[in-house]
Design a protein around this motif. Structure first.
Motif, short mmCIF file in Angstrom:
data_model
loop_
_atom_site.label_atom_id
_atom_site.label_comp_id
_atom_site.label_asym_id
_atom_site.label_seq_id
_atom_site.Cartn_x
_atom_site.Cartn_y
_atom_site.Cartn_z
N THR A 88 0.84 -1.20 0.00
CA THR A 88 0.00 0.00 0.00
C THR A 88 0.88 1.26 0.00
OG1 THR A 88 -1.67 -1.18 1.28
CG2 THR A 88 -1.84 1.21 1.23
N ASN B 69 -14.65 -0.34 5.64
CA ASN B 69 -15.34 0.06 4.40
C ASN B 69 -14.50 1.05 3.59
OD1 ASN B 69 -17.60 -1.52 5.03
ND2 ASN B 69 -18.53 0.13 6.24
N LYS C 213 -11.63 -0.91 1.90
CA LYS C 213 -12.15 -1.71 0.80
C LYS C 213 -12.54 -0.85 -0.39
CE LYS C 213 -11.83 -5.88 2.44
NZ LYS C 213 -10.97 -6.90 1.78
N ALA C 214 -13.07 0.34 -0.10
CA ALA C 214 -13.49 1.23 -1.20
C ALA C 214 -12.29 1.71 -2.00
CB ALA C 214 -14.26 2.42 -0.64
N HIS C 215 -11.09 1.78 -1.41
CA HIS C 215 -9.90 2.24 -2.10
C HIS C 215 -8.98 1.06 -2.47
CE1 HIS C 215 -11.29 6.03 -0.34
NE2 HIS C 215 -10.56 6.64 -1.27
N ASP C 216 -9.51 -0.16 -2.41
CA ASP C 216 -8.75 -1.37 -2.78
C ASP C 216 -7.45 -1.50 -2.00
OD1 ASP C 216 -10.69 -2.13 -4.68
OD2 ASP C 216 -9.79 -0.82 -6.19
N ILE C 217 -7.50 -1.14 -0.74
CA ILE C 217 -6.33 -1.29 0.13
C ILE C 217 -6.48 -2.60 0.89
CG2 ILE C 217 -5.07 -0.32 2.09
CD1 ILE C 217 -5.92 2.44 1.16
N GLU C 218 -5.47 -3.44 0.80
CA GLU C 218 -5.54 -4.76 1.41
C GLU C 218 -5.26 -4.69 2.90
OE1 GLU C 218 -3.32 -9.14 1.12
OE2 GLU C 218 -2.80 -7.53 -0.30
#
Length: 444
Positions: free
Chosen positions: A349, A415, A418-423
């Motif tokens: 990230t 949330n 997840k919305a920014h595709d961060i694992e």
């Protein structure tokens, strides 16, 4: 039983029965008595007719609108309770007028006087049965007031009082008569009830004064309680004729007991007064004890404070512990507190973007305060499985047991990531096999 020589109480009962029979025979054969019976009946019927017409009108006048709660409306509702007394009291008054007439005409009024006392008994019975609602007062009326009224109707109150007064009960170097004992029990019960009722009213009034600090309200309530029960005790001693100087020996014994066996109780009581005066802890505060236990103060007494934990357990803490040990008071009622929610992200990230994303997401929660500071996301460490962050936030209240605010913050973090595709990483291990020169991850 030897009826020629019966026991004293049986002989007394037989004598009263003979007197009653003689009175009944006299009334049955006397024209004056029959005239008084007629006046009694007429007085009752007249009272019944007046009550039938007057009671609905009084009910309409005394019944306020349901939405009115001011003092005049409460007074009208209180007077409305006494309408069941209208019939017997009217009959009592009209019978009194008839008694004056019969005594002026016939020179006697024993029958009508008996009827008047009977109407008074009916008024007392209606008072206890239909008006009094407090369980203690109803019990007192049923077993004290009604029997006294019945003795008064039968004109036996004087003889029974004299008999009780002449019966002496010895108790060591002291002695008292049964009448004094009955008066002491009844007066003590009434004084205690009045003290408790007055204390509840004063406490309710004091707690409603929201402009006062919670500790000040508690102190005022305790002071009012001591003053009320102290005054009740002094009035009771004066009513029973007990001089206060006779309590000096008892006070000395109590002082010795405090000096030897009641040191802890005295210490806790004094500590409670200090806590109230200084306002260090009061009802509603969330505190953490020196042993790590924490909870909200839900009740204070002269001996201890009661803490309720987030899982519903009650902890009784002696007042002395709040003075002599370390106690963390997180807040007074309604003050702000800061908490944090930890999380981690993957090493893939761009960690420079994480603080802005999380602070924006947490700020949208309605319970998050912007003063004294808004949400603050900080980099904490480079962990084994991911980069560790924590977001600090202020809320108005206590996150007791981390079950009130923190879960909602963690949902917002999840949330947002997840919305920014961060694992969000999970624990991983890399196993190296010697001699192979390669590293094989688990499960490969």
């Amino acid at each position: 039983m030897d009826w020629d020589n019966p026991p004293a109480f049986v002989a007394q009962g037989i004598e009263y029965a003979r007197q009653g029979w003689d009175i009944a025979q006299t009334w049955a054969l006397s024209p004056a008595a029959w005239s008084q019976f007629a006046i009694l009946v007429a007085a009752f019927l007249l009272a019944w007719l007046i009550t039938r017409r007057l009671r609905p009108a009084l009910a309409r006048v005394l019944t306020p609108p349901e939405d009115q709660v001011h003092i005049l409306a409460r007074a009208r509702r209180f007077l409305l309770l006494f309408l069941p007394l209208l019939l017997p009291l009217l009959a009592y008054v009209l019978t009194g007028i008839g008694e004056n007439v019969t005594r002026s005409v016939f020179g006697s009024g024993a029958v009508i006087a008996f009827g008047q006392r009977l109407f008074l008994f009916l008024a007392v019975r209606a008072l206890v049965r239909d008006i009094i609602s407090d369980p203690f007062l109803k019990l007192l009326g049923r077993y004290v007031l009604i029997p006294v009224a019945a003795l008064y109707v039968l004109n036996l109150l004087g003889p029974v009082t004299e008999r009780l007064e002449s019966t002496i009960v010895p108790l060591g170097n002291m002695s008292f008569d049964l009448l004094w004992l009955i008066k002491a029990v009844v007066a003590g019960a009434i004084a205690f009830w009045l003290g408790r009722w007055s204390n509840e009213q004063s406490a309710t009034y004091i707690q409603s004064q929201e402009e006062m600090r919670p500790a000040t309200r508690q102190l005022a309530a305790k002071a009012a309680e001591i003053a009320i029960f102290g005054a009740a005790f002094l009035v009771l001693m004066n009513f029973l004729g007990i001089p206060l100087t006779s309590l000096a020996v008892l006070g000395g014994a109590i002082g010795v007991g405090l000096g030897f066996g009641l040191q802890k109780i005295a210490s806790n009581y004094i500590s409670g007064l200090i806590l109230l005066l200084e306002g260090q802890a009061t009802v509603g505060d969330y505190v953490e004890l020196d042993n790590g236990e924490a909870g909200t103060i839900v009740k204070t007494t002269a001996r201890a404070m009661f803490l309720e934990t987030f899982d519903g357990r009650w902890i009784v803490v002696p007042n002395e512990d709040f003075i002599t040990t370390r106690v963390v008071n997180y807040s007074d009622q309604g003050s702000a507190n800061r908490y944090e929610a930890p999380f981690s992200v993957s090493y893939d990230t761009d960690i420079n973007l994480v603080p802005g994303i999380i602070e924006e997401a947490v700020s949208k929660l309605d319970f998050i305060l912007q003063e004294p500071d808004g949400p603050d996301c900080e980099l904490r460490a480079f962990g084994d499985s991911g980069v560790e962050f924590a977001v600090e936030f202020w809320v108005n209240g206590i996150d007791d047991g981390k079950n009130r605010f923190t879960p909602q913050v963690l949902f917002a973090i999840w949330n947002a990531l997840k919305a920014h595709d961060i694992e969000i990483p999970f624990p991983q291990q890399v196993v190296h096999h010697k001699g192979l020169g390669t590293a094989t991850p688990p499960g490969a």
